[in-house]
Design a protein around this motif. Structure first.
Motif, PDB file in Angstrom:
ATOM      1  N   VAL A  73      33.834  47.235  24.970  1.00 50.93           N
ATOM      2  CA  VAL A  73      34.336  46.104  24.165  1.00 50.93           C
ATOM      3  C   VAL A  73      35.334  45.905  23.876  1.00 50.93           C
ATOM      4  O   VAL A  73      36.768  45.743  24.404  1.00 50.93           O
ATOM      5  CB  VAL A  73      34.080  46.797  22.640  1.00 50.93           C
ATOM      6  N   ASP A  74      34.803  44.463  23.486  1.00 45.62           N
ATOM      7  CA  ASP A  74      36.699  42.921  23.952  1.00 45.62           C
ATOM      8  C   ASP A  74      37.550  43.862  23.175  1.00 45.62           C
ATOM      9  O   ASP A  74      38.375  43.842  23.896  1.00 45.62           O
ATOM     10  CB  ASP A  74      36.272  42.217  23.429  1.00 45.62           C
ATOM     11  N   MET A  75      37.524  44.581  22.488  1.00 46.32           N
ATOM     12  CA  MET A  75      39.062  45.115  21.573  1.00 46.32           C
ATOM     13  C   MET A  75      39.878  46.051  22.108  1.00 46.32           C
ATOM     14  O   MET A  75      40.815  46.439  22.392  1.00 46.32           O
ATOM     15  CB  MET A  75      38.947  45.389  20.148  1.00 46.32           C
ATOM     16  N   ASP A  76      38.793  46.444  23.070  1.00 45.49           N
ATOM     17  CA  ASP A  76      39.887  47.999  24.059  1.00 45.49           C
ATOM     18  C   ASP A  76      40.180  47.057  25.528  1.00 45.49           C
ATOM     19  O   ASP A  76      41.524  47.826  25.901  1.00 45.49           O
ATOM     20  CB  ASP A  76      38.349  48.385  24.524  1.00 45.49           C
ATOM     21  N   LYS A  77      40.544  45.876  25.166  1.00 49.37           N
ATOM     22  CA  LYS A  77      40.857  45.260  26.045  1.00 49.37           C
ATOM     23  C   LYS A  77      42.392  45.908  26.345  1.00 49.37           C
ATOM     24  O   LYS A  77      43.285  45.738  27.837  1.00 49.37           O
ATOM     25  CB  LYS A  77      40.793  43.949  26.436  1.00 49.37           C
ATOM     26  N   VAL A  78      43.179  46.370  25.355  1.00 49.44           N
ATOM     27  CA  VAL A  78      44.799  45.990  25.132  1.00 49.44           C
ATOM     28  C   VAL A  78      44.929  46.955  26.192  1.00 49.44           C
ATOM     29  O   VAL A  78      46.024  47.511  26.156  1.00 49.44           O
ATOM     30  CB  VAL A  78      44.713  45.742  24.203  1.00 49.44           C
ATOM     31  N   TRP A  79      44.490  48.292  26.549  1.00 52.80           N
ATOM     32  CA  TRP A  79      43.981  49.879  26.580  1.00 52.80           C
ATOM     33  C   TRP A  79      43.567  49.880  27.937  1.00 52.80           C
ATOM     34  O   TRP A  79      44.142  50.661  28.962  1.00 52.80           O
ATOM     35  CB  TRP A  79      42.756  50.633  26.107  1.00 52.80           C
ATOM     36  N   GLY A  80      43.458  48.792  29.233  1.00 56.50           N
ATOM     37  CA  GLY A  80      43.224  49.054  29.900  1.00 56.50           C
ATOM     38  C   GLY A  80      42.436  47.609  30.555  1.00 56.50           C
ATOM     39  O   GLY A  80      42.207  46.711  29.655  1.00 56.50           O
ATOM     40  N   GLU A  81      42.671  47.819  31.852  1.00 59.19           N
ATOM     41  CA  GLU A  81      42.490  46.519  33.050  1.00 59.19           C
ATOM     42  C   GLU A  81      41.477  46.026  32.761  1.00 59.19           C
ATOM     43  O   GLU A  81      40.070  45.227  33.103  1.00 59.19           O
ATOM     44  CB  GLU A  81      42.449  46.168  34.304  1.00 59.19           C
ATOM     45  N   ARG A  82      39.563  47.179  32.640  1.00 59.35           N
ATOM     46  CA  ARG A  82      38.402  47.212  32.786  1.00 59.35           C
ATOM     47  C   ARG A  82      37.487  48.562  32.131  1.00 59.35           C
ATOM     48  O   ARG A  82      38.671  49.536  31.750  1.00 59.35           O
ATOM     49  CB  ARG A  82      38.005  47.413  34.535  1.00 59.35           C
ATOM     50  N   PRO A  83      37.025  48.584  31.176  1.00 63.66           N
ATOM     51  CA  PRO A  83      36.121  49.682  31.020  1.00 63.66           C
ATOM     52  C   PRO A  83      35.980  51.264  31.929  1.00 63.66           C
ATOM     53  O   PRO A  83      36.148  50.769  32.805  1.00 63.66           O
ATOM     54  CB  PRO A  83      34.225  49.715  30.380  1.00 63.66           C
ATOM     55  N   SER A  84      36.173  52.319  31.334  1.00 62.82           N
ATOM     56  CA  SER A  84      36.047  53.439  32.112  1.00 62.82           C
ATOM     57  C   SER A  84      34.879  53.638  32.966  1.00 62.82           C
ATOM     58  O   SER A  84      34.022  53.379  31.934  1.00 62.82           O
ATOM     59  CB  SER A  84      36.057  54.725  31.155  1.00 62.82           C
ATOM     60  N   ILE A  85      34.934  53.909  33.504  1.00 67.21           N
ATOM     61  CA  ILE A  85      33.497  54.636  34.108  1.00 67.21           C
ATOM     62  C   ILE A  85      33.324  55.959  34.763  1.00 67.21           C
ATOM     63  O   ILE A  85      34.914  56.576  34.463  1.00 67.21           O
ATOM     64  CB  ILE A  85      33.296  53.813  35.439  1.00 67.21           C
ATOM     65  N   ALA A  86      32.127  56.287  35.097  1.00 67.63           N
ATOM     66  CA  ALA A  86      32.058  58.030  35.653  1.00 67.63           C
ATOM     67  C   ALA A  86      32.972  58.641  36.687  1.00 67.63           C
ATOM     68  O   ALA A  86      33.846  59.344  35.884  1.00 67.63           O
ATOM     69  CB  ALA A  86      30.838  58.185  35.718  1.00 67.63           C
ATOM     70  N   ALA A  87      33.387  57.718  37.283  1.00 64.45           N
ATOM     71  CA  ALA A  87      34.753  58.619  38.401  1.00 64.45           C
ATOM     72  C   ALA A  87      35.705  58.312  38.205  1.00 64.45           C
ATOM     73  O   ALA A  87      35.995  58.835  38.920  1.00 64.45           O
ATOM     74  CB  ALA A  87      34.764  56.754  39.870  1.00 64.45           C
ATOM     75  N   ASP A  88      35.334  57.897  37.159  1.00 64.21           N
ATOM     76  CA  ASP A  88      37.560  57.938  37.129  1.00 64.21           C
ATOM     77  C   ASP A  88      37.464  59.160  36.248  1.00 64.21           C
ATOM     78  O   ASP A  88      38.810  59.830  35.836  1.00 64.21           O
ATOM     79  CB  ASP A  88      37.239  57.171  35.112  1.00 64.21           C
ATOM     80  N   TYR A  89      36.591  60.346  35.378  1.00 62.72           N
ATOM     81  CA  TYR A  89      36.443  61.033  35.502  1.00 62.72           C
ATOM     82  C   TYR A  89      36.339  62.364  36.397  1.00 62.72           C
ATOM     83  O   TYR A  89      36.040  63.268  36.210  1.00 62.72           O
ATOM     84  CB  TYR A  89      35.439  61.444  34.243  1.00 62.72           C
ATOM     85  N   ALA A  90      35.514  61.717  37.265  1.00 61.13           N
ATOM     86  CA  ALA A  90      34.932  63.069  38.605  1.00 61.13           C
ATOM     87  C   ALA A  90      36.102  63.558  39.140  1.00 61.13           C
ATOM     88  O   ALA A  90      35.091  64.784  39.316  1.00 61.13           O
ATOM     89  CB  ALA A  90      34.391  62.015  39.307  1.00 61.13           C
ATOM     90  N   ASP A  91      37.037  63.701  39.412  1.00 65.19           N
ATOM     91  CA  ASP A  91      38.384  64.381  40.471  1.00 65.19           C
ATOM     92  C   ASP A  91      39.006  65.464  38.037  1.00 65.19           C
ATOM     93  O   ASP A  91      39.914  66.377  39.307  1.00 65.19           O
ATOM     94  CB  ASP A  91      39.640  63.956  39.982  1.00 65.19           C
ATOM     95  N   ASN A  92      38.340  65.818  37.781  1.00 64.84           N
ATOM     96  CA  ASN A  92      38.431  66.470  36.748  1.00 64.84           C
ATOM     97  C   ASN A  92      37.277  68.334  36.956  1.00 64.84           C
ATOM     98  O   ASN A  92      36.344  68.107  37.385  1.00 64.84           O
ATOM     99  CB  ASN A  92      37.784  66.859  35.252  1.00 64.84           C
ATOM    100  N   TYR A  93      38.500  69.116  37.719  1.00 66.06           N
ATOM    101  CA  TYR A  93      37.865  70.240  37.857  1.00 66.06           C
ATOM    102  C   TYR A  93      38.122  71.732  36.653  1.00 66.06           C
ATOM    103  O   TYR A  93      38.977  71.396  35.922  1.00 66.06           O
ATOM    104  CB  TYR A  93      38.609  70.665  39.143  1.00 66.06           C
ATOM    105  N   ARG A  94      37.907  72.783  36.881  1.00 64.01           N
ATOM    106  CA  ARG A  94      37.336  73.982  35.825  1.00 64.01           C
ATOM    107  C   ARG A  94      38.707  74.574  36.262  1.00 64.01           C
ATOM    108  O   ARG A  94      39.181  74.601  37.357  1.00 64.01           O
ATOM    109  CB  ARG A  94      36.236  74.905  35.765  1.00 64.01           C
ATOM    110  N   THR A  95      39.362  74.450  35.312  1.00 67.96           N
ATOM    111  CA  THR A  95      41.141  75.093  35.051  1.00 67.96           C
ATOM    112  C   THR A  95      40.682  76.563  35.681  1.00 67.96           C
ATOM    113  O   THR A  95      41.695  77.180  37.008  1.00 67.96           O
ATOM    114  CB  THR A  95      41.464  75.355  33.498  1.00 67.96           C
ATOM    115  N   ASP A  96      39.684  77.785  35.035  1.00 62.29           N
ATOM    116  CA  ASP A  96      39.304  78.994  36.359  1.00 62.29           C
ATOM    117  C   ASP A  96      37.816  79.700  36.055  1.00 62.29           C
ATOM    118  O   ASP A  96      37.590  78.419  34.980  1.00 62.29           O
ATOM    119  CB  ASP A  96      40.233  79.750  35.880  1.00 62.29           C
TER     120      ASP A  96
END
Length: 337
Positions: A73-96
């Motif tokens: 949404v347009d009001m979120d422009k101040v937080w990033g250059e683009r909206p977040s996508i699934a690939a932004d979180y694909a590098d998260n793995y279990r701690t254990d």
């Protein structure tokens, strides 16, 4: 009715139904999502220090007030250059085996979103002062002070990282404020939070529901809309240079009476806003980030900010024009300053 009276059949059927639903509703979609989403090509893995900082972030419940998701949404422009996508979180793995890493996307924004805080506010000095007591740099902040991540010493030892803290925030203590290991780890994590650029051929998600600006009452058709320089200063500069333009001693230089701000040739002024500045480190001031570039400021916005700073707090500099700033922005970009 015999089926419902036979507890073995009833509970066996219920169990199998539960397993089936779990498989088709949770496990298979999760595996499919994991297969179809990979980290972006230019994504950088967290350093060992930043990984420890993430654990500090979780342990202190920071996710309760800070999200890490830029909505489309347009009001979120101040937080990033683009909206977040699934690939932004694909590098998260279990701690254990027992603990999930948590994506830390959050659900509430009592404080600002942190998706791109490493680009928006990369200054270590600012982050440490903010952690010790947020009111040092943001007067209206309601964030709690994390003073237990610091200690006060009479003398600095080798390797100590001191924090600039005004006397009124010392609660009567005397000495140098030094960041503990967990404070440094948390700051390392915050500095690592940067939105990864998409590959050149990838379609960029759009921000939706843009606001349509209304022309000023009484303004002539085609006239340039005058922006609110004071508001833009508050949103982009005040957290470091303070509302009174006097900065923070030992951390952020004052703009009040600044030779750079008042210089008749505003080229260096524009260069600093767009590309940052490290020329005053020997004086104890931190490196200024490229605020103009990081926050995607337009020439009209830079002009309004400059004119606010040149005419506030007793400054009596001559106002710059939009045409001047546009030319200088192109110049400092072209020369690679």
């Amino acid at each position: 009715m015999e089926f419902f009276n036979n507890h073995t059949k009833l509970f066996t059927t219920a169990f199998l139904l539960f397993v089936g639903l779990t498989l088709f509703v949770c496990i298979i979609p999760a595996l499919d999502n994991q297969t179809n989403n990979e980290p972006l090509p230019f994504a950088q893995a967290l350093s060992e220090e930043a990984i420890k900082g993430k654990a500090v972030f979780i342990a202190n419940g920071c996710v309760a007030c800070h999200t890490q998701q830029v909505r489309n949404v347009d009001m979120d422009k101040v937080w990033g250059e683009r909206p977040s996508i699934a690939a932004d979180y694909a590098d998260n793995y279990r701690t254990d085996f027992w603990r999930n890493t948590a994506t830390l996307m959050g659900t509430e924004r009592t404080g600002p979103d942190l998706t791109n805080i490493g680009s928006r506010q990369p200054s270590r000095e600012w982050q440490l002062s903010h952690l010790f007591n947020p009111r040092i740099v943001v007067k209206e902040s309601i964030m709690p002070a994390y003073t237990w991540m610091f200690e006060v010493k009479d003398k600095l030892a080798e390797g100590d990282v001191s924090v600039s803290v005004p006397e009124e925030f010392m609660n009567g203590q005397k000495g140098k404020v030094v960041a503990k290991e967990e404070a440094m780890q948390l700051v390392a994590y915050l500095q690592a939070l940067k939105q990864t650029k998409l590959p050149g051929d990838a379609p960029k998600p759009a921000f939706l529901y843009k606001k349509t600006g209304e022309p000023n009452a009484g303004s002539k058709p085609g006239a340039t809309k005058e922006l609110n320089g004071a508001m833009l200063y508050t949103n982009n500069c005040q957290s470091c240079h303070q509302q009174n333009g006097e900065g923070l001693k030992g951390a952020f230089p004052p703009l009040k009476g600044s030779k750079i701000v008042l210089d008749e040739n505003p080229e260096l002024f524009v260069d600093i806003i767009m590309n940052g500045y490290s020329g005053r480190e020997k004086e104890g001031f931190g490196v200024m980030p490229a605020v103009g570039t990081n926050n995607r400021l337009k020439a009209e916005e830079v002009t309004a900010i400059m004119n606010h700073e040149r005419t506030s707090w007793g400054n009596n500099g001559k106002k710059v024009t939009l045409q001047q700033v546009q030319k200088l922005m192109e110049k400092v970009k072209a020369t690679g300053k």
